[in-house]
Design a protein around this motif. Structure first.
Motif, PDB file in Angstrom:
ATOM      1  N   UNK A  37       0.868  -1.173   0.000  1.00  0.00           N
ATOM      2  CA  UNK A  37       0.000   0.000   0.000  1.00  0.00           C
ATOM      3  C   UNK A  37       0.908   1.227   0.000  1.00  0.00           C
ATOM      4  N   UNK A  38       0.772   2.053  -1.022  1.00  0.00           N
ATOM      5  CA  UNK A  38       1.606   3.251  -1.152  1.00  0.00           C
ATOM      6  C   UNK A  38       0.727   4.472  -1.339  1.00  0.00           C
ATOM      7  N   UNK A  39       1.272   5.626  -0.958  1.00  0.00           N
ATOM      8  CA  UNK A  39       0.523   6.858  -1.165  1.00  0.00           C
ATOM      9  C   UNK A  39       1.404   7.945  -1.756  1.00  0.00           C
ATOM     10  N   UNK A  40       0.759   8.815  -2.479  1.00  0.00           N
ATOM     11  CA  UNK A  40       1.283  10.081  -2.922  1.00  0.00           C
ATOM     12  C   UNK A  40       2.577  10.179  -3.685  1.00  0.00           C
ATOM     13  N   UNK A  41       3.648  10.583  -3.047  1.00  0.00           N
ATOM     14  CA  UNK A  41       4.818  11.063  -3.783  1.00  0.00           C
ATOM     15  C   UNK A  41       5.552   9.979  -4.563  1.00  0.00           C
ATOM     16  N   UNK A  42       6.522  10.425  -5.351  1.00  0.00           N
ATOM     17  CA  UNK A  42       7.293   9.531  -6.202  1.00  0.00           C
ATOM     18  C   UNK A  42       8.103   8.491  -5.465  1.00  0.00           C
ATOM     19  N   UNK A  43       8.176   8.591  -4.154  1.00  0.00           N
ATOM     20  CA  UNK A  43       8.931   7.599  -3.394  1.00  0.00           C
ATOM     21  C   UNK A  43       8.312   6.217  -3.497  1.00  0.00           C
ATOM     22  N   UNK A  44       7.046   6.146  -3.833  1.00  0.00           N
ATOM     23  CA  UNK A  44       6.376   4.852  -3.870  1.00  0.00           C
ATOM     24  C   UNK A  44       6.569   4.109  -5.185  1.00  0.00           C
ATOM     25  N   UNK A  45       6.939   4.781  -6.246  1.00  0.00           N
ATOM     26  CA  UNK A  45       7.024   4.143  -7.557  1.00  0.00           C
ATOM     27  C   UNK A  45       8.048   3.010  -7.601  1.00  0.00           C
ATOM     28  N   UNK A  46       9.276   3.171  -7.065  1.00  0.00           N
ATOM     29  CA  UNK A  46      10.199   2.021  -7.075  1.00  0.00           C
ATOM     30  C   UNK A  46       9.660   0.806  -6.321  1.00  0.00           C
ATOM     31  N   UNK A  47       8.994   1.024  -5.208  1.00  0.00           N
ATOM     32  CA  UNK A  47       8.417  -0.092  -4.446  1.00  0.00           C
ATOM     33  C   UNK A  47       7.312  -0.767  -5.252  1.00  0.00           C
ATOM     34  N   UNK A  48       6.450   0.030  -5.886  1.00  0.00           N
ATOM     35  CA  UNK A  48       5.383  -0.553  -6.700  1.00  0.00           C
ATOM     36  C   UNK A  48       5.936  -1.308  -7.899  1.00  0.00           C
ATOM     37  N   UNK A  49       7.005  -0.815  -8.500  1.00  0.00           N
ATOM     38  CA  UNK A  49       7.630  -1.522  -9.623  1.00  0.00           C
ATOM     39  C   UNK A  49       8.180  -2.861  -9.162  1.00  0.00           C
ATOM     40  N   UNK A  50       8.771  -2.891  -7.983  1.00  0.00           N
ATOM     41  CA  UNK A  50       9.264  -4.167  -7.445  1.00  0.00           C
ATOM     42  C   UNK A  50       8.116  -5.130  -7.179  1.00  0.00           C
ATOM     43  N   UNK A  51       7.004  -4.603  -6.666  1.00  0.00           N
ATOM     44  CA  UNK A  51       5.825  -5.444  -6.477  1.00  0.00           C
ATOM     45  C   UNK A  51       5.307  -5.990  -7.787  1.00  0.00           C
ATOM     46  N   UNK A  52       5.321  -5.158  -8.832  1.00  0.00           N
ATOM     47  CA  UNK A  52       4.912  -5.609 -10.154  1.00  0.00           C
ATOM     48  C   UNK A  52       5.843  -6.716 -10.663  1.00  0.00           C
ATOM     49  N   UNK A  53       7.136  -6.553 -10.447  1.00  0.00           N
ATOM     50  CA  UNK A  53       8.084  -7.592 -10.856  1.00  0.00           C
ATOM     51  C   UNK A  53       7.886  -8.890 -10.081  1.00  0.00           C
ATOM     52  N   UNK A  54       7.548  -8.779  -8.791  1.00  0.00           N
ATOM     53  CA  UNK A  54       7.243  -9.981  -8.015  1.00  0.00           C
ATOM     54  C   UNK A  54       6.074 -10.727  -8.655  1.00  0.00           C
ATOM     55  N   UNK A  55       5.089  -9.979  -9.132  1.00  0.00           N
ATOM     56  CA  UNK A  55       3.916 -10.590  -9.766  1.00  0.00           C
ATOM     57  C   UNK A  55       4.261 -11.178 -11.140  1.00  0.00           C
ATOM     58  N   UNK A  56       4.970 -10.419 -11.945  1.00  0.00           N
ATOM     59  CA  UNK A  56       5.284 -10.841 -13.312  1.00  0.00           C
ATOM     60  C   UNK A  56       6.231 -12.041 -13.337  1.00  0.00           C
TER      61      UNK A  56
END
Length: 93
Positions: A37-56
């Protein structure tokens, strides 16, 4: 952190890359979360990309990615929101 306040766009590439490496270590080695769960600023994008890679990569195929937009964004999405909207499971504005 991907970008500091008033940091030049040229150096942002390097700090974002560093944040991405730290996020990989966190998501792939230390934690392997079931939900991010991430909010707001650009700090969350690297974490979300890693989560996407975990899924892919089928490391955690059922991982849920949730993005919460900042309360002050009432008319349109932030840059982070526009990026995250394309691959998160739930985007809340």
């Amino acid at each position: 952190r991907s970008r500091e306040v008033k940091q030049s766009w040229i150096t942002t590439v390097f700090t974002t890359f560093y944040s991405l490496i730290e996020s990989f270590i966190l998501c792939f080695i230390r934690v392997q979360p079931d939900i991010i769960i991430c909010n707001g600023p650009g700090t969350c994008i690297p974490i979300l990309i890693c989560g996407l890679l975990l899924r892919v990569l089928f490391v955690k195929s059922k991982i849920k990615l949730i993005f919460l937009e900042s309360f002050c964004r009432v008319d349109d999405l932030s840059m982070s929101g526009k990026i995250a909207y394309k691959f998160v499971n739930i985007s809340i504005v």
